[in-house]
Design a protein around this motif. Structure first.
Motif, mmCIF file in Angstrom:
data_model
loop_
_atom_site.group_PDB
_atom_site.id
_atom_site.type_symbol
_atom_site.label_atom_id
_atom_site.label_comp_id
_atom_site.label_asym_id
_atom_site.label_seq_id
_atom_site.Cartn_x
_atom_site.Cartn_y
_atom_site.Cartn_z
ATOM 1 N N SER A 180 29.061 -4.520 -15.875
ATOM 2 C CA SER A 180 28.983 -3.200 -15.582
ATOM 3 C C SER A 180 29.374 -2.928 -13.984
ATOM 4 O O SER A 180 28.500 -2.929 -13.272
ATOM 5 C CB SER A 180 27.714 -2.605 -15.679
ATOM 6 O OG SER A 180 27.489 -2.486 -17.050
ATOM 7 N N PRO A 181 30.754 -2.944 -13.612
ATOM 8 C CA PRO A 181 31.047 -3.162 -12.201
ATOM 9 C C PRO A 181 30.732 -1.743 -11.447
ATOM 10 O O PRO A 181 30.288 -0.619 -12.117
ATOM 11 C CB PRO A 181 32.632 -3.371 -12.190
ATOM 12 C CG PRO A 181 32.988 -2.781 -13.353
ATOM 13 C CD PRO A 181 31.877 -3.329 -14.374
ATOM 14 N N PRO A 182 30.411 -1.842 -10.373
ATOM 15 C CA PRO A 182 30.037 -0.513 -9.542
ATOM 16 C C PRO A 182 31.117 0.648 -9.698
ATOM 17 O O PRO A 182 32.393 0.099 -9.848
ATOM 18 C CB PRO A 182 29.993 -0.998 -8.019
ATOM 19 C CG PRO A 182 29.461 -2.219 -8.132
ATOM 20 C CD PRO A 182 30.510 -2.847 -9.415
ATOM 21 N N ARG A 183 30.586 1.820 -9.634
ATOM 22 C CA ARG A 183 31.607 2.832 -9.867
ATOM 23 C C ARG A 183 32.689 2.775 -9.006
ATOM 24 O O ARG A 183 34.048 3.230 -9.344
ATOM 25 C CB ARG A 183 30.871 4.282 -9.635
ATOM 26 C CG ARG A 183 31.772 5.583 -9.992
ATOM 27 C CD ARG A 183 32.099 5.556 -11.373
ATOM 28 N NE ARG A 183 33.076 6.609 -11.696
ATOM 29 C CZ ARG A 183 33.616 6.833 -13.059
ATOM 30 N NH1 ARG A 183 33.459 6.159 -13.885
ATOM 31 N NH2 ARG A 183 34.522 7.668 -13.018
ATOM 32 N N GLN A 184 32.403 2.650 -7.691
ATOM 33 C CA GLN A 184 33.418 2.585 -6.609
ATOM 34 C C GLN A 184 34.589 1.489 -7.218
ATOM 35 O O GLN A 184 35.881 1.728 -6.656
ATOM 36 C CB GLN A 184 32.991 2.023 -4.943
ATOM 37 C CG GLN A 184 31.949 3.029 -4.757
ATOM 38 C CD GLN A 184 30.610 2.798 -5.019
ATOM 39 O OE1 GLN A 184 30.482 1.927 -6.153
ATOM 40 N NE2 GLN A 184 29.577 3.470 -4.390
ATOM 41 N N VAL A 185 34.371 0.463 -7.759
ATOM 42 C CA VAL A 185 35.410 -0.417 -8.025
ATOM 43 C C VAL A 185 35.931 -0.166 -9.142
ATOM 44 O O VAL A 185 37.321 -0.233 -9.339
ATOM 45 C CB VAL A 185 34.431 -1.913 -8.566
ATOM 46 C CG1 VAL A 185 35.452 -2.912 -8.978
ATOM 47 C CG2 VAL A 185 33.746 -2.487 -7.222
ATOM 48 N N LEU A 186 35.209 0.737 -10.089
ATOM 49 C CA LEU A 186 36.315 1.269 -11.420
ATOM 50 C C LEU A 186 37.088 2.381 -10.607
ATOM 51 O O LEU A 186 38.174 2.344 -11.195
ATOM 52 C CB LEU A 186 35.200 1.840 -12.280
ATOM 53 C CG LEU A 186 34.321 0.804 -13.077
ATOM 54 C CD1 LEU A 186 33.380 1.727 -13.950
ATOM 55 C CD2 LEU A 186 35.310 -0.044 -13.952
ATOM 56 N N ASP A 187 36.834 3.205 -9.986
ATOM 57 C CA ASP A 187 37.585 4.214 -9.450
ATOM 58 C C ASP A 187 38.918 3.728 -8.746
ATOM 59 O O ASP A 187 39.743 4.152 -8.918
ATOM 60 C CB ASP A 187 36.822 4.969 -8.349
ATOM 61 C CG ASP A 187 35.874 5.898 -8.972
ATOM 62 O OD1 ASP A 187 35.915 6.223 -10.467
ATOM 63 O OD2 ASP A 187 34.830 6.462 -8.456
ATOM 64 N N ARG A 188 38.393 2.498 -7.951
ATOM 65 C CA ARG A 188 39.662 1.686 -7.109
ATOM 66 C C ARG A 188 40.661 1.226 -8.275
ATOM 67 O O ARG A 188 41.844 1.599 -8.071
ATOM 68 C CB ARG A 188 39.179 0.665 -6.118
ATOM 69 C CG ARG A 188 40.121 0.071 -5.292
ATOM 70 C CD ARG A 188 39.511 -0.606 -4.276
ATOM 71 N NE ARG A 188 38.940 -1.827 -4.851
ATOM 72 C CZ ARG A 188 37.588 -1.936 -4.762
ATOM 73 N NH1 ARG A 188 36.882 -1.136 -4.296
ATOM 74 N NH2 ARG A 188 37.111 -3.218 -5.458
ATOM 75 N N LEU A 189 40.154 0.673 -9.275
ATOM 76 C CA LEU A 189 40.772 0.044 -10.119
ATOM 77 C C LEU A 189 41.730 0.988 -10.994
ATOM 78 O O LEU A 189 42.898 0.833 -11.119
ATOM 79 C CB LEU A 189 40.039 -0.885 -11.250
ATOM 80 C CG LEU A 189 39.655 -2.258 -10.581
ATOM 81 C CD1 LEU A 189 38.782 -2.755 -11.530
ATOM 82 C CD2 LEU A 189 40.656 -3.002 -9.845
ATOM 83 N N LEU A 190 41.215 2.054 -11.297
ATOM 84 C CA LEU A 190 41.687 3.089 -12.099
ATOM 85 C C LEU A 190 42.917 3.895 -11.151
ATOM 86 O O LEU A 190 43.971 4.275 -11.688
ATOM 87 C CB LEU A 190 40.886 4.175 -12.583
ATOM 88 C CG LEU A 190 39.862 3.664 -13.652
ATOM 89 C CD1 LEU A 190 38.755 4.829 -14.163
ATOM 90 C CD2 LEU A 190 40.637 3.349 -14.786
ATOM 91 N N ASN A 191 42.533 4.241 -10.093
ATOM 92 C CA ASN A 191 43.482 4.701 -9.191
ATOM 93 C C ASN A 191 44.710 3.865 -8.926
ATOM 94 O O ASN A 191 45.892 4.355 -8.860
ATOM 95 C CB ASN A 191 42.940 5.067 -7.852
ATOM 96 C CG ASN A 191 41.747 6.160 -7.735
ATOM 97 O OD1 ASN A 191 41.920 7.000 -8.854
ATOM 98 N ND2 ASN A 191 40.947 6.422 -6.964
ATOM 99 N N ALA A 192 44.513 2.647 -8.798
ATOM 100 C CA ALA A 192 45.529 1.643 -8.722
ATOM 101 C C ALA A 192 46.528 1.504 -9.697
ATOM 102 O O ALA A 192 47.850 1.550 -9.968
ATOM 103 C CB ALA A 192 45.201 0.282 -8.389
ATOM 104 N N ARG A 193 45.900 1.838 -11.158
ATOM 105 C CA ARG A 193 46.710 1.769 -12.298
ATOM 106 C C ARG A 193 47.473 2.983 -12.454
ATOM 107 O O ARG A 193 48.647 3.034 -12.998
ATOM 108 C CB ARG A 193 45.756 1.253 -13.316
ATOM 109 C CG ARG A 193 46.395 1.166 -14.854
ATOM 110 C CD ARG A 193 45.697 1.036 -15.872
ATOM 111 N NE ARG A 193 46.171 0.686 -17.014
ATOM 112 C CZ ARG A 193 46.581 1.424 -18.033
ATOM 113 N NH1 ARG A 193 46.237 2.905 -17.708
ATOM 114 N NH2 ARG A 193 46.881 1.175 -19.064
#
Length: 265
Positions: free
Chosen positions: A58-71
């Protein structure tokens, strides 16, 4: 086999699978080198804490947001590139069509008339015009002359006041059937013959009650006449109510079949 190397390094394979991997490693240097690289994984995993595993799961929310924005940015960039490629393809096709059309001036809409060649002489032009006029006149004549199907289907004898008259020459086995439909300038006729020898040229003589005689156009009986059950459309200037009989004649005006047209009672 390479997919099994990681499990083999962790000792997760059963005895039979591990034996198959070992037999392969005995002859494959590449897989052997890869297995050596994976042997340190067991020692490394021993240093991973439960907290590290939770962070990975369960990675931190900031990491998920960064990955989703990049995608999302990669997806938008891909759509823009695809749209640009499609535009280039459309322009290329359009340019090709325009080039072909420019190189072939004779290609146009169906309504456009083809250009005449500069090398045509006046005689050639006159000949083409005569041929075109002849074709137009022939087509007009065909359209103007009622065909058997249009004559019989568009105006059924009973509904249009028409009548059917049969005739026979029993001695020779000749038969004729005439359908008469009243018209504005006389009578429309549809003639069907049977038994008349192939190659015989026939015409119909229409005789009025006052003795008036009117010859129709001739036709020739051939094999298709009987195979297609051909009906020959003809016209006479004599009104239908004034017709006394029809005589089917050969070229020497010999009566092949006489068809009487009795008046209605």
């Amino acid at each position: 086999m390479r997919l099994s190397l990681g499990a083999h390094a962790l000792g997760a394979l059963d005895q039979e699978e591990a034996l198959q991997v070992d037999l392969h490693l005995a002859t494959c240097e590449e897989c052997g080198a890869e297995l050596l690289d994976l042997e340190g994984v067991s020692a490394f995993l021993g240093k991973v804490s439960e907290r590290d595993v939770e962070l990975v799961a369960s990675p931190p929310r900031q990491v998920l947001d960064r990955l989703l924005n990049a995608r999302a940015k990669r997806h938008r960039r891909g759509r823009v590139l695809m749209a640009a490629a499609a535009s280039v393809a459309v322009l290329a096709v359009g340019g090709t069509v325009w080039t072909v059309s420019a190189q072939r001036p004779d290609v146009g809409t169906t309504a456009a008339a083809p250009e005449r060649s500069v090398s045509e002489t006046p005689a050639d032009t006159a000949g083409s015009a005569d041929a075109s006029d002849t074709a137009v006149q022939a087509e007009t004549r065909i359209l103007a002359e009622p065909t058997p199907s249009t004559l019989l289907k568009s105006a059924p004898p009973e509904d249009a006041g028409g009548r059917e008259f049969p005739g026979a020459n029993e001695a020779r086995g000749y038969y004729a059937h005439v359908t008469a439909i009243p018209g504005e300038s006389g009578t429309q006729l549809a003639v069907r013959v049977t038994g008349v020898p192939e190659g015989t040229t026939c015409r119909l003589l229409v005789i009025g009650r006052n003795g008036e005689r009117d010859y129709t156009d001739a036709w020739t009986v051939d094999r298709d006449t009987y195979r297609n059950k051909t009906v020959f459309p003809r016209h006479t200037r004599i009104p239908m109510t004034d017709i006394a009989r029809f005589d089917l004649l050969d070229p020497s005006d010999k009566v092949l079949v006489r068809v009487k047209a009795p008046a209605r009672k």
